[in-house]
Motif scaffolding. Structure first.
Motif, PDB file in Angstrom:
ATOM      1  N   GLN A  93       0.872  -1.174   0.000  1.00  0.00           N
ATOM      2  CA  GLN A  93       0.000   0.000   0.000  1.00  0.00           C
ATOM      3  C   GLN A  93       0.904   1.218   0.000  1.00  0.00           C
ATOM      4  OE1 GLN A  93      -2.519   0.446   3.434  1.00  0.00           O
ATOM      5  NE2 GLN A  93      -3.803   1.992   2.479  1.00  0.00           N
ATOM      6  N   ALA A  94       0.736   2.074  -0.998  1.00  0.00           N
ATOM      7  CA  ALA A  94       1.568   3.272  -1.132  1.00  0.00           C
ATOM      8  C   ALA A  94       0.702   4.503  -0.887  1.00  0.00           C
ATOM      9  CB  ALA A  94       2.199   3.334  -2.516  1.00  0.00           C
ATOM     10  N   LEU A  95       1.072   5.291   0.103  1.00  0.00           N
ATOM     11  CA  LEU A  95       0.312   6.483   0.480  1.00  0.00           C
ATOM     12  C   LEU A  95       1.149   7.718   0.192  1.00  0.00           C
ATOM     13  CD1 LEU A  95      -0.920   5.159   3.955  1.00  0.00           C
ATOM     14  CD2 LEU A  95      -2.132   5.041   1.767  1.00  0.00           C
ATOM     15  N   ARG A  96       0.648   8.554  -0.708  1.00  0.00           N
ATOM     16  CA  ARG A  96       1.389   9.777  -1.066  1.00  0.00           C
ATOM     17  C   ARG A  96       1.113  10.860  -0.040  1.00  0.00           C
ATOM     18  NH1 ARG A  96       2.590  11.788  -7.046  1.00  0.00           N
ATOM     19  NH2 ARG A  96       4.048  13.455  -6.530  1.00  0.00           N
ATOM     20  N   GLN A  97       2.174  11.478   0.461  1.00  0.00           N
ATOM     21  CA  GLN A  97       2.048  12.535   1.446  1.00  0.00           C
ATOM     22  C   GLN A  97       2.017  13.899   0.756  1.00  0.00           C
ATOM     23  OE1 GLN A  97       1.517  11.363   4.545  1.00  0.00           O
ATOM     24  NE2 GLN A  97       1.803   9.339   3.604  1.00  0.00           N
TER      25      GLN A  97
ATOM     26  N   GLY B 130       1.476  -5.340   2.794  1.00  0.00           N
ATOM     27  CA  GLY B 130       0.193  -5.908   3.183  1.00  0.00           C
ATOM     28  C   GLY B 130      -0.675  -4.939   3.944  1.00  0.00           C
ATOM     29  N   GLY B 131      -0.408  -3.651   3.795  1.00  0.00           N
ATOM     30  CA  GLY B 131      -1.184  -2.636   4.498  1.00  0.00           C
ATOM     31  C   GLY B 131      -0.884  -2.546   5.978  1.00  0.00           C
ATOM     32  N   GLN B 132       0.146  -3.270   6.460  1.00  0.00           N
ATOM     33  CA  GLN B 132       0.409  -3.321   7.898  1.00  0.00           C
ATOM     34  C   GLN B 132       1.872  -3.038   8.259  1.00  0.00           C
ATOM     35  OE1 GLN B 132      -1.610  -6.668  10.036  1.00  0.00           O
ATOM     36  NE2 GLN B 132      -2.151  -7.369   7.974  1.00  0.00           N
ATOM     37  N   THR B 133       2.790  -3.713   7.609  1.00  0.00           N
ATOM     38  CA  THR B 133       4.198  -3.632   7.989  1.00  0.00           C
ATOM     39  C   THR B 133       4.883  -2.481   7.277  1.00  0.00           C
ATOM     40  OG1 THR B 133       4.247  -6.028   8.288  1.00  0.00           O
ATOM     41  CG2 THR B 133       6.373  -4.894   8.086  1.00  0.00           C
ATOM     42  N   PRO B 134       5.457  -1.511   8.002  1.00  0.00           N
ATOM     43  CA  PRO B 134       6.143  -0.383   7.339  1.00  0.00           C
ATOM     44  C   PRO B 134       7.370  -0.850   6.562  1.00  0.00           C
ATOM     45  CG  PRO B 134       5.709   0.086   9.666  1.00  0.00           C
ATOM     46  CD  PRO B 134       5.457  -1.369   9.474  1.00  0.00           C
ATOM     47  N   LEU B 135       7.474  -0.370   5.343  1.00  0.00           N
ATOM     48  CA  LEU B 135       8.674  -0.575   4.537  1.00  0.00           C
ATOM     49  C   LEU B 135       9.425   0.739   4.345  1.00  0.00           C
ATOM     50  CD1 LEU B 135       7.366  -3.022   1.765  1.00  0.00           C
ATOM     51  CD2 LEU B 135       8.601  -3.586   3.867  1.00  0.00           C
ATOM     52  N   VAL B 136       8.664   1.817   4.121  1.00  0.00           N
ATOM     53  CA  VAL B 136       9.246   3.149   3.984  1.00  0.00           C
ATOM     54  C   VAL B 136       8.315   4.148   4.650  1.00  0.00           C
ATOM     55  CG1 VAL B 136      10.088   4.936   2.421  1.00  0.00           C
ATOM     56  CG2 VAL B 136      10.271   2.529   1.751  1.00  0.00           C
ATOM     57  N   ILE B 137       8.868   4.969   5.522  1.00  0.00           N
ATOM     58  CA  ILE B 137       8.131   6.093   6.105  1.00  0.00           C
ATOM     59  C   ILE B 137       9.067   7.294   6.081  1.00  0.00           C
ATOM     60  CG2 ILE B 137       6.973   7.043   8.124  1.00  0.00           C
ATOM     61  CD1 ILE B 137       6.236   4.272   8.999  1.00  0.00           C
TER      62      ILE B 137
END
Length: 451
Positions: A214-218, A228-235
């Motif tokens: 899941q990629a969320l644009r800031q 999987g919508g749960q585990t952070p990969l990039v913040i």
């Protein structure tokens, strides 16, 4: 409004139209660039009040991207599912040839020949060549079990070996996205750069082929990426690398803190590999072990109930280490042909026990199946798994193509549309240039009159 003001407004228009033409040129140049989204140069109207010296015209606004994050998410979702089932079907395509459903080759043939040798032996229970044939066929069957088990275990090991490389590629891609975040935060204009934007979206799409994300644009143009919508990969400017753990069975994937996140991986090639290595192939291996154990135990128990040519209790024909590796370790015991028990204790020299051994081929032995029926069920399960994986792969390939087409309609570059806009701005540019020329001539004429 003075002539000089009008000339200035027209010159500004020329510059604005030039910028619009540059945007169109960039769109055309990147029509086939992965991840590129069409850009549109916006204009804002300036105040027009000649009595108060406001010449009107237009000012450059922002470049507007046609990027549709919802369409991008749809593409990534289908790419993830296609990656999973594509990987699984590729594995099963390599495994399916190991299982012959016809019974004419391999393990089913060896199994049938063993029971045929029991039948032949029952006709001549004291014939040395018939007894030797039983031993020879038993050796062939043991080798067939060992060969098929080795092939399946090799396929399982091959899938496990792929996991670290796939995890590493995921980490490489998330590292690039982390670098993108750093770049856009350090460079104010980078977030609106269409080239930078295209690059990061191309990386996100490739990442989705390896795992479901899941990629969320800031607001600042950076991306938060979750596995999987749960585990952070990039913040933000931090990457959380995954780890592959092959130290035990089943194989696991760990997050940056060492927690098991294997269950969070539901898509992508990594999910297909994990399913093959941890679930599908071990199930086939376990069923093959069950069959090997069933054959060995049934034959050994039947032989133990009879007597050999010297009147001694029957000796086991097969050996294996333990139920969990029966197919890999099954072998023929060190016995002589004379130690095979053909007779019942009550009928020395007879063929009663040999008949019982031949009858094992027709009796229900494992989970309601005969030995050959159980193998047929296993072979059918492999074919069914492959057909299901192929159907899912083909379905998601089609859905992926549709998602990409929808995205292209929403944000892709249409050369026909760009050509029409090019003509529009070209004519506007020419008109503005003509206006500048005319105003320049009027200005010169006015100056001459004053002189």
């Amino acid at each position: 409004m003075s002539l000089f003001t009008a000339v200035g407004a027209s010159a500004d228009a020329l510059e604005n139209f030039q910028r619009a033409l540059e945007t169109i040129q960039n769109n055309v140049s990147n029509a086939s660039t992965p991840g590129f989204a069409r850009q549109t140069q916006l204009f804002t109207a300036d105040p027009f009040d000649p009595e108060h010296g406001l010449a009107g015209g237009s000012s450059l606004g922002a470049r507007q991207s046609a990027r549709d994050e919802l369409a991008e998410a749809g593409v990534r979702r289908q790419a993830s599912l296609e990656g999973r089932f594509g990987q699984l079907s590729a594995t099963l395509e390599r495994v399916e040839p190991l299982f012959d459903a016809t019974g004419q080759t391999g393990l089913p043939q060896a199994l049938g020949r063993l029971f045929d040798s029991f039948s032949s032996w029952s006709i001549n229970p004291n014939d040395a060549s018939s007894r030797q044939q039983v031993l020879d066929r038993a050796v062939q069957l043991a080798r067939s079990f060992q060969g098929q088990s080795q092939a399946l275990r090799s396929a399982e090991a091959g899938e496990r070996r792929q996991i670290p490389g796939q995890v590493e590629r995921i980490n490489q891609l998330t590292g690039l996205i982390r670098d993108h975040n750093l770049h856009v935060r350090d460079n104010a204009g980078a977030g609106s750069d269409p080239g930078v934007d295209a690059q990061v979206h191309s990386q996100l799409e490739e990442l989705s082929q390896w795992a479901d994300i899941q990629a969320l644009r800031q607001n600042d143009g950076s991306f938060t990426v979750l596995l999987g919508g749960q585990t952070p990969l990039v913040i933000g400017n931090r990457q959380y690398a995954l780890q592959a753990d092959l130290s035990a069975i089943p194989a696991r994937v760990l997050d940056a803190q060492g927690a098991d996140v294997t269950a969070h991986i539901g898509g992508g090639r990594l999910a297909g590999t994990l399913q093959a290595a941890n679930v599908t192939l071990p199930r086939f291996i376990a069923d093959l072990d069950t069959l090997a154990q069933g054959v060995a135990d049934a034959v050994n128990q039947t032989l133990a109930a009879g007597i050999d040519s010297t009147g001694q209790p029957g000796t086991a024909l097969f050996t294996y280490n333990q139920p969990s590796d029966a197919a890999a370790t099954i072998a023929v015991a060190a016995i002589t042909p004379g130690q095979l028990a053909a007779a019942h204790p009550a009928s020395p020299g007879g063929n009663g026990n040999a008949l019982d051994l031949a009858a094992l081929a027709r009796s229900v032995q494992i989970n309601g199946y005969t030995f050959t029926g159980f193998y047929g069920q296993l072979s059918a399960a492999v074919g069914s798994e492959l057909a299901s994986a192929r159907d899912s792969r083909d379905s998601h390939l089609e859905l992926l193509a549709q998602a990409r087409e929808l995205r292209a309609q929403t944000q892709g570059v249409s050369l026909n549309e760009e050509a029409a806009r090019l003509i529009e701005f070209q004519r506007a540019y020419q008109a503005a240039a003509k206006m500048v020329t005319t105003l320049d001539e009027l200005t010169r004429a006015t100056i001459e009159m004053i002189r």
